[in-house]
Design a protein around this motif. Structure first.
Motif, PDB file in Angstrom:
ATOM      1  N   ARG A  33       0.846  -1.194   0.000  1.00  0.00           N
ATOM      2  CA  ARG A  33       0.000   0.000   0.000  1.00  0.00           C
ATOM      3  C   ARG A  33       0.880   1.242   0.000  1.00  0.00           C
ATOM      4  NH1 ARG A  33      -2.617  -0.428   6.121  1.00  0.00           N
ATOM      5  NH2 ARG A  33      -0.706   0.122   7.285  1.00  0.00           N
ATOM      6  N   GLN A  34       0.295   2.319  -0.490  1.00  0.00           N
ATOM      7  CA  GLN A  34       1.009   3.589  -0.527  1.00  0.00           C
ATOM      8  C   GLN A  34       0.052   4.719  -0.203  1.00  0.00           C
ATOM      9  OE1 GLN A  34       3.221   4.355  -4.147  1.00  0.00           O
ATOM     10  NE2 GLN A  34       4.558   5.780  -3.080  1.00  0.00           N
ATOM     11  N   THR A  52     -10.212   4.111   1.555  1.00  0.00           N
ATOM     12  CA  THR A  52     -10.297   5.291   2.403  1.00  0.00           C
ATOM     13  C   THR A  52     -11.084   4.951   3.657  1.00  0.00           C
ATOM     14  OG1 THR A  52     -10.239   6.754   0.478  1.00  0.00           O
ATOM     15  CG2 THR A  52     -11.018   7.701   2.552  1.00  0.00           C
ATOM     16  N   VAL A  53     -10.466   5.179   4.808  1.00  0.00           N
ATOM     17  CA  VAL A  53     -11.113   4.903   6.094  1.00  0.00           C
ATOM     18  C   VAL A  53     -11.374   6.243   6.775  1.00  0.00           C
ATOM     19  CG1 VAL A  53     -11.002   3.646   8.268  1.00  0.00           C
ATOM     20  CG2 VAL A  53      -9.829   2.741   6.229  1.00  0.00           C
ATOM     21  N   SER A  54     -12.630   6.598   6.845  1.00  0.00           N
ATOM     22  CA  SER A  54     -12.991   7.914   7.378  1.00  0.00           C
ATOM     23  C   SER A  54     -14.413   7.898   7.888  1.00  0.00           C
ATOM     24  CB  SER A  54     -12.837   8.968   6.291  1.00  0.00           C
ATOM     25  OG  SER A  54     -13.277  10.237   6.751  1.00  0.00           O
ATOM     26  N   GLY A  91       2.239  10.914  -0.007  1.00  0.00           N
ATOM     27  CA  GLY A  91       3.444  11.436   0.608  1.00  0.00           C
ATOM     28  C   GLY A  91       4.306  10.408   1.308  1.00  0.00           C
ATOM     29  N   LYS A  92       3.915   9.143   1.213  1.00  0.00           N
ATOM     30  CA  LYS A  92       4.675   8.086   1.880  1.00  0.00           C
ATOM     31  C   LYS A  92       5.176   7.067   0.875  1.00  0.00           C
ATOM     32  CE  LYS A  92       2.395   8.374   6.378  1.00  0.00           C
ATOM     33  NZ  LYS A  92       1.751   7.598   7.473  1.00  0.00           N
ATOM     34  N   GLU A  93       6.161   6.297   1.304  1.00  0.00           N
ATOM     35  CA  GLU A  93       6.689   5.258   0.435  1.00  0.00           C
ATOM     36  C   GLU A  93       5.749   4.051   0.416  1.00  0.00           C
ATOM     37  OE1 GLU A  93      11.480   6.185   0.893  1.00  0.00           O
ATOM     38  OE2 GLU A  93      10.655   4.268   1.525  1.00  0.00           O
ATOM     39  N   ARG A  94       5.869   3.266  -0.647  1.00  0.00           N
ATOM     40  CA  ARG A  94       5.097   2.034  -0.732  1.00  0.00           C
ATOM     41  C   ARG A  94       5.555   1.086   0.369  1.00  0.00           C
ATOM     42  NH1 ARG A  94       3.909  -0.358  -6.595  1.00  0.00           N
ATOM     43  NH2 ARG A  94       3.415   1.869  -6.738  1.00  0.00           N
ATOM     44  N   GLU A 120      -5.502   5.310   9.487  1.00  0.00           N
ATOM     45  CA  GLU A 120      -4.128   5.169   8.990  1.00  0.00           C
ATOM     46  C   GLU A 120      -3.967   4.041   7.973  1.00  0.00           C
ATOM     47  OE1 GLU A 120      -5.121   5.320  12.179  1.00  0.00           O
ATOM     48  OE2 GLU A 120      -3.922   3.988  13.473  1.00  0.00           O
ATOM     49  N   ASP A 121      -5.007   3.263   7.762  1.00  0.00           N
ATOM     50  CA  ASP A 121      -4.982   2.249   6.707  1.00  0.00           C
ATOM     51  C   ASP A 121      -5.326   2.853   5.345  1.00  0.00           C
ATOM     52  OD1 ASP A 121      -6.503  -0.002   9.030  1.00  0.00           O
ATOM     53  OD2 ASP A 121      -4.399   0.018   8.394  1.00  0.00           O
ATOM     54  N   THR A 122      -5.728   4.114   5.324  1.00  0.00           N
ATOM     55  CA  THR A 122      -6.060   4.778   4.072  1.00  0.00           C
ATOM     56  C   THR A 122      -4.850   4.816   3.149  1.00  0.00           C
ATOM     57  OG1 THR A 122      -7.782   6.152   5.076  1.00  0.00           O
ATOM     58  CG2 THR A 122      -6.782   6.971   3.043  1.00  0.00           C
ATOM     59  N   ALA A 123      -5.030   4.306   1.935  1.00  0.00           N
ATOM     60  CA  ALA A 123      -3.928   4.219   0.977  1.00  0.00           C
ATOM     61  C   ALA A 123      -4.453   3.627  -0.320  1.00  0.00           C
ATOM     62  CB  ALA A 123      -2.800   3.339   1.516  1.00  0.00           C
TER      63      ALA A 123
END
Length: 122
Positions: A38-39, A119-121, A42-45, A89-92
């Motif tokens: 997952r990515q 998307t977890v929201s 702004g973060k690495e895979r 934080e699992d959103t990716a």
């Protein structure tokens, strides 16, 4: 060569569940180790989970251990990622990958899908 396509992403509330699917076509499914990465923006895979060719061995990132489960169905040429107790934080974007070697490093995987957004929201 194998071609993989992910599906099953979407919007879910915290604490909810989703099941991602990865449909494979091309060469024999059982020849390939399957994995999910997952990515986030702004973060690495990052590695999420992997499953051996026969399905006997699975590996999980610490961040998802106990919440996610990877599986595969050779009759359907499909790998799955069951995601429970989802957190923001699992959103990716979640990617399915396939290769002949068992690894948690994304560089080890030659075949990738296009990704599916989770998307977890609330």
């Amino acid at each position: 060569q194998v071609h993989v396509v992910e599906s099953g992403g979407g919007l879910v509330r915290p604490g909810g569940s989703l099941r991602l699917s990865c449909a494979a076509s091309g060469r024999t499914f059982s020849l390939y180790v399957m994995a999910w990465f997952r990515q986030a923006p702004g973060k690495e895979r990052e590695f999420v989970a992997s499953i051996s060719r026969e399905g006997w061995v699975t590996t999980y990132a610490d961040s998802v251990k106990g919440r996610f489960a990877i599986s595969r169905d050779s009759a359907k040429n499909t790998a799955y990622l069951q995601m429970n107790s989802l957190k923001p934080e699992d959103t990716a974007v979640y990617y399915c990958a396939a290769d002949g070697s068992y690894s948690s490093r994304w560089e080890s995987y030659a075949y990738w899908g296009q990704g599916t957004q989770v998307t977890v929201s609330s």
